[in-house]
Motif scaffolding. Structure first.
Motif, PDB file in Angstrom:
ATOM      1  N   ILE A 249     -15.643   1.317   1.497  1.00 50.18           N
ATOM      2  CA  ILE A 249     -14.466   1.375   0.618  1.00 50.18           C
ATOM      3  C   ILE A 249     -14.584   0.444  -0.591  1.00 50.18           C
ATOM      4  O   ILE A 249     -13.768   0.533  -1.508  1.00 50.18           O
TER       5      ILE A 249
ATOM      6  N   THR B 136     -14.295  14.868   1.938  1.00 49.01           N
ATOM      7  CA  THR B 136     -13.595  14.845   3.230  1.00 49.01           C
ATOM      8  C   THR B 136     -12.552  15.959   3.260  1.00 49.01           C
ATOM      9  O   THR B 136     -11.933  16.245   2.242  1.00 49.01           O
TER      10      THR B 136
ATOM     11  N   LEU C 297      -3.487   1.448   7.590  1.00 47.45           N
ATOM     12  CA  LEU C 297      -2.339   1.864   8.419  1.00 47.45           C
ATOM     13  C   LEU C 297      -1.960   3.330   8.238  1.00 47.45           C
ATOM     14  O   LEU C 297      -1.406   3.953   9.124  1.00 47.45           O
TER      15      LEU C 297
ATOM     16  N   ASN D 299      -4.752   9.222  -0.230  1.00 45.40           N
ATOM     17  CA  ASN D 299      -6.106   8.820   0.187  1.00 45.40           C
ATOM     18  C   ASN D 299      -7.162   9.631  -0.564  1.00 45.40           C
ATOM     19  O   ASN D 299      -8.171   9.083  -1.015  1.00 45.40           O
ATOM     20  N   ALA D 300      -6.914  10.956  -0.677  1.00 44.04           N
ATOM     21  CA  ALA D 300      -7.874  11.828  -1.369  1.00 44.04           C
ATOM     22  C   ALA D 300      -8.058  11.343  -2.813  1.00 44.04           C
ATOM     23  O   ALA D 300      -9.179  11.292  -3.329  1.00 44.04           O
TER      24      ALA D 300
ATOM     25  N   LEU E 157      -3.422   6.358   8.062  1.00 45.92           N
ATOM     26  CA  LEU E 157      -3.837   7.426   8.982  1.00 45.92           C
ATOM     27  C   LEU E 157      -3.252   7.231  10.379  1.00 45.92           C
ATOM     28  O   LEU E 157      -2.985   8.202  11.078  1.00 45.92           O
TER      29      LEU E 157
ATOM     30  N   ILE F  44     -15.783   9.813  -1.707  1.00 45.23           N
ATOM     31  CA  ILE F  44     -16.899   9.014  -1.162  1.00 45.23           C
ATOM     32  C   ILE F  44     -17.223   9.380   0.294  1.00 45.23           C
ATOM     33  O   ILE F  44     -18.270   9.031   0.810  1.00 45.23           O
TER      34      ILE F  44
ATOM     35  N   GLY G  23      -6.146  -1.076   0.277  1.00 46.62           N
ATOM     36  CA  GLY G  23      -5.557  -0.348   1.414  1.00 46.62           C
ATOM     37  C   GLY G  23      -5.395  -1.281   2.593  1.00 46.62           C
ATOM     38  O   GLY G  23      -5.839  -2.426   2.561  1.00 46.62           O
ATOM     39  N   THR G  24      -4.702  -0.783   3.596  1.00 48.46           N
ATOM     40  CA  THR G  24      -4.449  -1.637   4.765  1.00 48.46           C
ATOM     41  C   THR G  24      -4.964  -1.030   6.068  1.00 48.46           C
ATOM     42  O   THR G  24      -4.942  -1.679   7.111  1.00 48.46           O
TER      43      THR G  24
ATOM     44  N   TYR H  67      -7.777  -0.038  10.696  1.00 49.24           N
ATOM     45  CA  TYR H  67      -9.220   0.203  10.577  1.00 49.24           C
ATOM     46  C   TYR H  67      -9.550   0.763   9.200  1.00 49.24           C
ATOM     47  O   TYR H  67      -8.909   1.690   8.716  1.00 49.24           O
ATOM     48  N   ARG H  68     -10.587   0.219   8.581  1.00 52.31           N
ATOM     49  CA  ARG H  68     -11.047   0.722   7.284  1.00 52.31           C
ATOM     50  C   ARG H  68     -12.556   0.880   7.349  1.00 52.31           C
ATOM     51  O   ARG H  68     -13.254   0.058   7.935  1.00 52.31           O
ATOM     52  N   ALA H  69     -13.055   1.951   6.742  1.00 53.70           N
ATOM     53  CA  ALA H  69     -14.497   2.218   6.800  1.00 53.70           C
ATOM     54  C   ALA H  69     -15.261   1.191   5.945  1.00 53.70           C
ATOM     55  O   ALA H  69     -14.655   0.483   5.133  1.00 53.70           O
TER      56      ALA H  69
ATOM     57  N   ASP I  13     -11.097  16.699  -0.414  1.00 52.78           N
ATOM     58  CA  ASP I  13     -11.495  16.002  -1.659  1.00 52.78           C
ATOM     59  C   ASP I  13     -13.007  16.009  -1.807  1.00 52.78           C
ATOM     60  O   ASP I  13     -13.743  16.440  -0.924  1.00 52.78           O
TER      61      ASP I  13
ATOM     62  N   PHE J 263      -9.221  17.079   5.583  1.00 52.89           N
ATOM     63  CA  PHE J 263      -8.281  16.851   6.696  1.00 52.89           C
ATOM     64  C   PHE J 263      -7.542  18.153   6.943  1.00 52.89           C
ATOM     65  O   PHE J 263      -7.034  18.765   6.003  1.00 52.89           O
TER      66      PHE J 263
ATOM     67  N   HIS K 129       0.833  -1.209   0.000  1.00 54.04           N
ATOM     68  CA  HIS K 129       0.000   0.000   0.000  1.00 54.04           C
ATOM     69  C   HIS K 129       0.864   1.255   0.000  1.00 54.04           C
ATOM     70  O   HIS K 129       0.712   2.143  -0.832  1.00 54.04           O
TER      71      HIS K 129
ATOM     72  N   LYS L 265      -7.354   8.268  -3.931  1.00 55.37           N
ATOM     73  CA  LYS L 265      -7.878   6.896  -3.913  1.00 55.37           C
ATOM     74  C   LYS L 265      -9.381   6.865  -3.648  1.00 55.37           C
ATOM     75  O   LYS L 265     -10.117   6.096  -4.269  1.00 55.37           O
TER      76      LYS L 265
HETATM   77  P1  ADP Z   1      -6.191   2.714   3.899  1.00 56.42           P
HETATM   78  O1  ADP Z   1      -6.430   3.850   2.997  1.00 56.42           O
HETATM   79  O2  ADP Z   1      -5.016   1.890   3.570  1.00 56.42           O
HETATM   80  O3  ADP Z   1      -7.429   1.895   4.090  1.00 56.42           O
HETATM   81  P2  ADP Z   1      -5.818   4.703   5.990  1.00 56.42           P
HETATM   82  O4  ADP Z   1      -5.319   4.530   7.355  1.00 56.42           O
HETATM   83  O5  ADP Z   1      -5.116   5.677   5.133  1.00 56.42           O
HETATM   84  O6  ADP Z   1      -5.862   3.266   5.372  1.00 56.42           O
HETATM   85  O7  ADP Z   1      -7.325   5.153   6.108  1.00 56.42           O
HETATM   86  C1  ADP Z   1      -8.179   4.484   7.001  1.00 56.42           C
HETATM   87  C2  ADP Z   1      -9.606   4.493   6.458  1.00 56.42           C
HETATM   88  O8  ADP Z   1     -10.119   5.829   6.502  1.00 56.42           O
HETATM   89  C3  ADP Z   1      -9.729   4.104   5.023  1.00 56.42           C
HETATM   90  O9  ADP Z   1      -9.819   2.712   4.871  1.00 56.42           O
HETATM   91  C4  ADP Z   1     -11.000   4.803   4.614  1.00 56.42           C
HETATM   92  O10 ADP Z   1     -12.125   4.046   4.976  1.00 56.42           O
HETATM   93  C5  ADP Z   1     -10.969   6.072   5.394  1.00 56.42           C
HETATM   94  N1  ADP Z   1     -10.424   7.213   4.668  1.00 56.42           N
HETATM   95  C6  ADP Z   1      -9.218   7.777   4.805  1.00 56.42           C
HETATM   96  N2  ADP Z   1      -9.086   8.860   4.000  1.00 56.42           N
HETATM   97  C7  ADP Z   1     -10.244   8.993   3.351  1.00 56.42           C
HETATM   98  C8  ADP Z   1     -10.742   9.926   2.376  1.00 56.42           C
HETATM   99  N3  ADP Z   1     -10.001  10.939   1.931  1.00 56.42           N
HETATM  100  N4  ADP Z   1     -11.995   9.737   1.935  1.00 56.42           N
HETATM  101  C9  ADP Z   1     -12.768   8.727   2.374  1.00 56.42           C
HETATM  102  N5  ADP Z   1     -12.358   7.821   3.302  1.00 56.42           N
HETATM  103  C10 ADP Z   1     -11.111   7.956   3.763  1.00 56.42           C
END
Ligand code: ADP
Length: 411
Positions: free
Chosen positions: A369, A403, A377, A318-319, A379, A349, A374-375, A364-366, A346, A405, A200, A321
């Motif tokens: 996705i 989103t 890790l 991330n933005a 954030l 989603i 992704g993993t 943790y991942r939402a 961004d 940040f 990743h 992706k």
């Molecule tokens: P990864 O992207 O590898 O899953 P991250 O630690 O970067 O891991 O992000 C954790 C989770 O936060 C992501 O799996 C996603 O669900 C959410 N996330 C992070 N950045 C964004 C973003 N810009 N837009 C939407 N969801 C995000």
């Protein structure tokens, strides 16, 4: 009743009485004694009549007795003798024995006679003494018992304290063991996820390398050397970035222990971000654009470049992706007070509200996705870097809208 009969009764009483009875005159001479008195003192009737009553007292009381006796004759009335103190009498064989004596008097014509009723209380005294001794022993025993009891209580108390201390220590060591186990589990987790995590984090620089190499190839055909060198530089940057990320991963636990220290150096924030975005163009989807608004006037600030780049790479990738094609990714930088503020926004989603409190947790991942890789890790690493820089990170997100940040770093 006839006088004769009366005399017989009196005589019977006198002879059979268990008390010793001695009758003496005012000089103390004994003039009558009953058989009990003879048995008690060991004298025969005749021997008694030759004695003075004072002689029946132990030597040490005799002079006193003479005095008492004279006093009694002056004011004779029935009473007990020696009230409040122990009385002793002398046996013929010289031995003393304890007695109780009560006195009364009779008139014989003009003469007053004193009648002494004597009880030998040796047996009673012996029993009293035994009783006293037994009582003392009982007292001693109960004292010892209560002492023992006290000691026992103290022992129980100190034992209870020891036990409580032991339980405390056991609980503490259990906690330590639990903690160690938890750490080990985390480490194992970390190791097992390392490969996917690396892929990743490596994707951005690898994609850059790929795009730069293919672009350089194109420029080679056109002999555009300047552009070729520019892309070669990017390849170099990306490779060093890869090394950096690799180092970070290898020291993820060091990061946790706070071993990684920032090394600030004077940096133009604007230049750094323009360059970074230029590099990251390689990973954008079709139609995605970066919109960078800078309000720092390209001022130099002291900042750890490596950490700063890693932060931004994570947030921008991330933005990219989590946004679809043709979306804009906005960055803003400004100084306020002694702080540098960086916004990465961004139109992607978004993050579901129920996931928002967890997204900085490791792995943790939402749940929205889909199959975006992704993993979980990135954030978490970002958060730790921010902590190292004494900064802060917050975000706002609306599912389906986008989103933002916001990072603030003291500079
Ligand atoms: P990864 O992207 O590898 O899953 P991250 O630690 O970067 O891991 O992000 C954790 C989770 O936060 C992501 O799996 C996603 O669900 C959410 N996330 C992070 N950045 C964004 C973003 N810009 N837009 C939407 N969801 C995000």
């Amino acid at each position: 009743m006839s006088k004769e009969r009366n005399d017989k009764i009196y005589e019977g009483m006198f002879v059979d009485a268990t008390e010793g009875i001695l009758v003496s005159n005012h000089k103390g001479q004994i003039i009558l004694c009953n058989p009990s008195a003879q048995r008690m003192f060991g004298y025969t009737h005749d021997e008694f009549l030759a004695l003075n009553i004072d002689q029946l007292m132990p030597m040490r009381f005799q002079s006193h007795h003479v005095h008492h006796r004279e006093g009694y004759f002056a004011n004779p009335m029935p009473r007990s003798m020696g009230k409040g103190r122990d009385l002793y009498a002398n046996h013929k064989n010289g031995e003393e024995f304890p007695v109780e004596i009560s006195l009364s008097h009779v008139k014989n014509g003009e003469e007053t006679l004193v009648v002494a009723f004597i009880i030998d209380i040796a047996e009673r005294k012996k029993k009293d003494n035994q009783l006293k001794k037994a009582n003392e022993m009982l007292k001693k025993a109960s004292f010892q018992l209560s002492k023992l009891n006290q000691e026992l209580e103290q022992k129980v108390q100190s034992r209870t304290l020891e036990l409580a201390e032991m339980i405390k220590k056991l609980t503490e060591s259990k906690k330590e063991v639990d903690l160690a186990l938890e750490k080990e589990k985390e480490l194992n987790d970390l190791k097992s996820r390392f490969i996917s995590t690396a892929s990743h984090e490596f994707r951005t620089p690898l994609a850059t390398i790929l795009s730069s190499v293919s672009l350089a190839g194109k420029y080679a055909d056109k002999q555009e050397l300047e552009k070729i060198f520019k892309h070669l530089d990017r390849v170099k940057d990306s490779v060093s970035n890869l090394t950096d990320i690799l180092n970070d991963f290898l020291s993820l636990d060091k990061l946790e222990e706070g071993i990684i220290q920032p090394h600030p150096e004077p940096t133009h924030v604007y230049d750094l971000i323009v360059d970074l975005l230029d590099t990251m163009k390689g990973i954008t989807k079709s139609g995605q654009v970066f919109n960078y608004q800078d309000e720092t006037n390209n001022e130099k600030v002291f900042i750890d470049v490596r950490i700063f780049r890693n932060l931004l790479i994570n947030l921008v990738s991330n933005a990219v992706k989590y946004s679809e094609e043709n979306k804009t990714i906005t960055l803003k930088t400004e100084f306020k007070g002694q702080k540098l503020f960086i916004l990465v926004q961004d139109e992607g989603i978004g993050i579901p509200y129920e996931d928002q409190s967890n997204i900085f947790e490791r792995f943790y991942r939402a749940n929205n996705i889909g199959n975006i890789q992704g993993t979980g890790l990135g954030l978490n690493i970002v958060k730790k870097y921010i902590e190292i820089l004494n900064g802060d990170i917050t975000f706002e997100s609306e599912p389906g809208v986008g989103t933002r940040f916001l990072i603030e770093i003291p500079v």
